[in-house]
Motif scaffolding. Structure first.
Motif, short mmCIF file in Angstrom:
data_model
loop_
_atom_site.label_atom_id
_atom_site.label_comp_id
_atom_site.label_asym_id
_atom_site.label_seq_id
_atom_site.Cartn_x
_atom_site.Cartn_y
_atom_site.Cartn_z
N UNK A 49 2.20 8.07 3.79
CA UNK A 49 1.01 8.85 3.88
C UNK A 49 -0.23 8.25 4.28
N UNK A 50 -1.14 9.04 5.24
CA UNK A 50 -2.29 8.63 5.79
C UNK A 50 -3.42 9.73 5.17
N UNK A 51 -4.43 9.08 4.96
CA UNK A 51 -5.48 9.92 4.48
C UNK A 51 -6.70 9.69 5.22
N UNK A 52 -7.24 10.66 6.13
CA UNK A 52 -8.25 10.67 6.99
C UNK A 52 -9.61 11.40 6.51
N UNK A 53 -10.58 11.15 7.04
CA UNK A 53 -11.75 11.67 6.60
C UNK A 53 -12.17 13.20 6.61
N UNK A 54 -11.78 13.79 7.76
CA UNK A 54 -11.92 15.17 8.08
C UNK A 54 -11.04 15.75 7.28
N UNK A 55 -9.80 15.50 7.10
CA UNK A 55 -8.60 15.71 6.35
C UNK A 55 -8.84 15.84 4.85
N UNK A 56 -9.21 14.82 4.23
CA UNK A 56 -9.71 14.88 2.85
C UNK A 56 -11.19 15.68 2.53
N UNK A 58 0.74 -1.15 -0.17
CA UNK A 58 -0.03 -0.04 -0.04
C UNK A 58 0.66 1.34 -0.12
N UNK A 59 0.50 2.38 -1.05
CA UNK A 59 1.19 3.38 -0.98
C UNK A 59 0.68 4.63 0.17
N UNK A 60 -0.35 4.18 0.71
CA UNK A 60 -0.94 5.16 1.42
C UNK A 60 -2.02 4.24 2.39
N UNK A 61 -2.37 4.92 3.77
CA UNK A 61 -3.44 4.10 4.41
C UNK A 61 -4.59 5.00 4.51
N UNK A 62 -5.92 4.51 4.34
CA UNK A 62 -7.07 5.30 4.36
C UNK A 62 -7.95 5.16 5.49
N UNK A 63 -8.45 6.15 6.47
CA UNK A 63 -9.05 5.81 7.48
C UNK A 63 -10.48 6.53 7.20
N UNK A 64 -11.65 6.04 6.66
CA UNK A 64 -12.51 6.67 6.24
C UNK A 64 -13.79 6.72 6.95
#
Length: 243
Positions: free
Chosen positions: A206-213, A180-186
């Protein structure tokens, strides 16, 4: 001043938005309007009802009066459970009702993954496995490959909102995959705004989270780019130029 509007289901982690506004350190104002939720649950039927057109339209007038230049439905599961086609229809309806550019957290994840060049991701969801699998399918339909999916046992958004950093980190670590290139917390019910740099340091990606995106997506709709290192890679990386 750039004014951004968000429709947020119920009450759980909405305090992440004023925190993000502060971390942006710019002339950006975030306005959150709460939508009614008949049932705070991570089941498919409840999520379909949460994102219904009448429910979303009810909060639009308040956002218009706030001067919002774009609106985002700040709920991933209340969007992706409809599939890509249904999620597009949901956003189009919201745009018509608001008379503004519109999107949702589900599409924000797809756009953000593309922005940072994450062609393959891992998903760490607070919702059950069957709902998490629907998000994986949604991402695949939008062109993002999924290396791993990890569901969890949080039954409601209120439960997820009570998770501390240790539990959020544990979910991200369990979800991570070497490919995985990034981890997503949706989950917009999960508090993550204060944890982004720590999460990326611990996972070394990188980590992508719901409020951030969600906030990033609203900025994208208004053609704004803000450099905010405390909000993670998404807010510091140069955009990927598509061939």
């Amino acid at each position: 001043m750039t004014a951004l509007g968000f429709l947020y289901p119920g009450h759980s982690a909405e305090d992440d938005y004023p925190r993000i506004e502060q971390l942006l350190g710019s002339d950006v104002r975030l306005t959150v309007v709460h939508t009614d939720t008949a049932e705070d649950a991570h089941g498919v039927d409840a999520l379909l009802e949460t994102g219904s057109a009448p429910g979303l339209a009810a909060g639009v007038e308040e956002l218009r009066l706030s001067g919002a230049e774009a609106v985002v439905w700040a709920c991933a599961s209340g969007s992706f459970v409809r599939g890509v086609r249904g999620a597009h229809e949901q956003v189009r309806g919201l745009a018509r009702a608001a008379g503004l550019p519109a999107s949702s957290t589900s599409f924000a994840f797809a756009h953000a993954a593309r922005e940072i060049g994450a062609g393959r991701v891992a998903i760490g969801a607070t919702c059950p496995d069957d709902v998490a699998a629907l998000f994986a399918e949604f991402l695949k339909e939008t062109g993002t490959q999924v290396a791993a999916v990890r569901g969890s046992a949080a039954v409601t958004g209120a439960e997820a909102a009570g998770w501390d950093y240790g539990r959020v980190l544990a979910l991200a670590r369990e979800a991570d995959h070497p490919d995985a290139d990034a981890v997503l917390l949706p989950d917009t019910a999960l508090h993550t705004a204060s944890h982004l740099t720590a999460l990326e340091k611990d996972l070394a990606k990188p980590v992508l989270t719901a409020a951030q995106v969600t906030v990033w997506e609203a900025l994208r709709l208004t053609d704004r780019r803000v450099n905010a290192p405390d909000l993670g890679t998404l807010f510091t990386r140069e955009p990927i130029v598509q061939a």
